[in-house]
Design a protein around this motif. Sequence first.
Motif, PDB file in Angstrom:
ATOM      1  N   SER A   1       0.834  -1.200   0.000  1.00  0.00           N
ATOM      2  CA  SER A   1       0.000   0.000   0.000  1.00  0.00           C
ATOM      3  C   SER A   1       0.868   1.248   0.000  1.00  0.00           C
ATOM      4  O   SER A   1       2.088   1.183   0.186  1.00  0.00           O
ATOM      5  N   ALA A   2       0.236   2.393  -0.200  1.00  0.00           N
ATOM      6  CA  ALA A   2       0.979   3.652  -0.221  1.00  0.00           C
ATOM      7  C   ALA A   2       1.653   3.895   1.126  1.00  0.00           C
ATOM      8  O   ALA A   2       1.068   3.665   2.182  1.00  0.00           O
ATOM      9  N   GLY A   3       2.897   4.352   1.080  1.00  0.00           N
ATOM     10  CA  GLY A   3       3.690   4.576   2.289  1.00  0.00           C
ATOM     11  C   GLY A   3       5.146   4.300   1.988  1.00  0.00           C
ATOM     12  O   GLY A   3       5.542   4.141   0.824  1.00  0.00           O
TER      13      GLY A   3
ATOM     14  N   ALA B   1       5.199  11.134  -2.425  1.00  0.00           N
ATOM     15  CA  ALA B   1       4.580   9.839  -2.157  1.00  0.00           C
ATOM     16  C   ALA B   1       3.240   9.999  -1.452  1.00  0.00           C
ATOM     17  O   ALA B   1       2.281   9.257  -1.737  1.00  0.00           O
ATOM     18  N   VAL B   2       3.145  11.020  -0.575  1.00  0.00           N
ATOM     19  CA  VAL B   2       1.871  11.278   0.106  1.00  0.00           C
ATOM     20  C   VAL B   2       0.846  11.803  -0.889  1.00  0.00           C
ATOM     21  O   VAL B   2      -0.322  11.373  -0.898  1.00  0.00           O
ATOM     22  N   ARG B   3       1.276  12.707  -1.747  1.00  0.00           N
ATOM     23  CA  ARG B   3       0.363  13.322  -2.704  1.00  0.00           C
ATOM     24  C   ARG B   3      -0.132  12.337  -3.748  1.00  0.00           C
ATOM     25  O   ARG B   3      -1.330  12.285  -4.057  1.00  0.00           O
ATOM     26  N   ASP B   4       0.780  11.505  -4.274  1.00  0.00           N
ATOM     27  CA  ASP B   4       0.423  10.596  -5.365  1.00  0.00           C
ATOM     28  C   ASP B   4       0.122   9.178  -4.890  1.00  0.00           C
ATOM     29  O   ASP B   4      -0.076   8.286  -5.729  1.00  0.00           O
ATOM     30  N   LYS B   5       0.146   8.970  -3.575  1.00  0.00           N
ATOM     31  CA  LYS B   5      -0.129   7.654  -3.004  1.00  0.00           C
ATOM     32  C   LYS B   5       0.806   6.599  -3.592  1.00  0.00           C
ATOM     33  O   LYS B   5       0.379   5.583  -4.164  1.00  0.00           O
TER      34      LYS B   5
ATOM     35  N   ALA C   1       4.089   3.881  -3.300  1.00  0.00           N
ATOM     36  CA  ALA C   1       4.777   2.950  -2.399  1.00  0.00           C
ATOM     37  C   ALA C   1       6.278   3.159  -2.564  1.00  0.00           C
ATOM     38  O   ALA C   1       6.823   2.995  -3.662  1.00  0.00           O
TER      39      ALA C   1
ATOM     40  N   LEU D   1       3.088  10.422   6.139  1.00  0.00           N
ATOM     41  CA  LEU D   1       3.448   9.284   5.293  1.00  0.00           C
ATOM     42  C   LEU D   1       3.547   8.028   6.162  1.00  0.00           C
ATOM     43  O   LEU D   1       4.410   7.942   7.046  1.00  0.00           O
TER      44      LEU D   1
END
Length: 351
Positions: free
Chosen positions: A2-4, A72-76, A78, A105
């Motif tokens: 997942s995103a992070g 990474a936070v903005r575009d989700k 990984a 994040l």
Amino acid sequence: MSAGISFVGAGPGATDLITVRGARRIGEADVVLWSPSIIDAGWVRENTKPGAELIDLARHGDDEVVEVYRRAVRDKLAVVRLFAGDPATWGGLRAQLDICARIGLPADVVAGVSPLSAAAVSAGVALVEPDYADSVIMAGQEAVGMPDLAQIKEYAQFGTTMAVLLPAARAAELADALRAGGYDDATPVLAAYKVSWPDEIVARTTIGELVATVKQHKLWRHTLFLIGGAVRAGRARSVSGETTRRPENAARWSRTRSRSSWRAEVKRPVAAPEKPEAEPEPPQQRVTVVAEPTRKPVPAKTAAAASTPAKSVTAQAKKTSAKTTAAKKQPAKTTAKKTTRAQPQRARRSS
């Protein structure tokens, strides 16, 4: 994934020492932050998914890395950031986790194989041994910078295993700090450079010969030095022609150093040599002396005195058997009387 962001320990350098979880995170990442000095570039390219962005940390500053976190936070996205060895031994991990928490994040950490462990098993030694070292002191990290030699001098007073990561070009300063802390020149030292890499060097030496050994193997970059009695034995597998010898006074040195540590208070009563002298206390002759009279019941008087209770038992048994015998013979007596009485009567009738 997942995103992070995942902070992944890349191990000491060999690609087959990356954990399965770490390799999975690398294969699922949209962005991988890494450095060619951490792990082989060809392996990273082969094990990332198509279209993944590879960013060389050696060419980007801290501010640029934080911008990648924000993207990474903005575009989700990984993201994976690789660290040499185990992230838990890196002094900057806490600061990175704080940055991620501040910008929102999600972050986690994947453990890796420490170069400290890899160097020890490469040389065939244990870092902790009861008779030589009961703990390990680590000093210096490549990402943090040069360790404080004044602190190393203080750490040396404990006389346990020390692991110091610093440029091999400063080996003379390290040797001086160790001597000032109480180590002598015969103390064993293991110099490990690029452990698990194809060109690794694991050289065995002592504090007195440390500078000469570093020059012999042409070491000047960051090298891991293991110091103490626990690294006294074993054989370096990558250095051909090098003799592995144990310093004659390594054991004596370790015991001398332990006197000033807290272990000495526990060891003194245990090591007292008075217990072997006190072992003959339980006299087994008592068993022999008591047993001998029972084995000599030959004299008649002694046997008669000893058999008094047996006599009474025997007499009672005889009386009981006599009564039983008399009871059994009683019917026979009555029969005999009747027979003798009948004979005269028959005689009278016949006359």
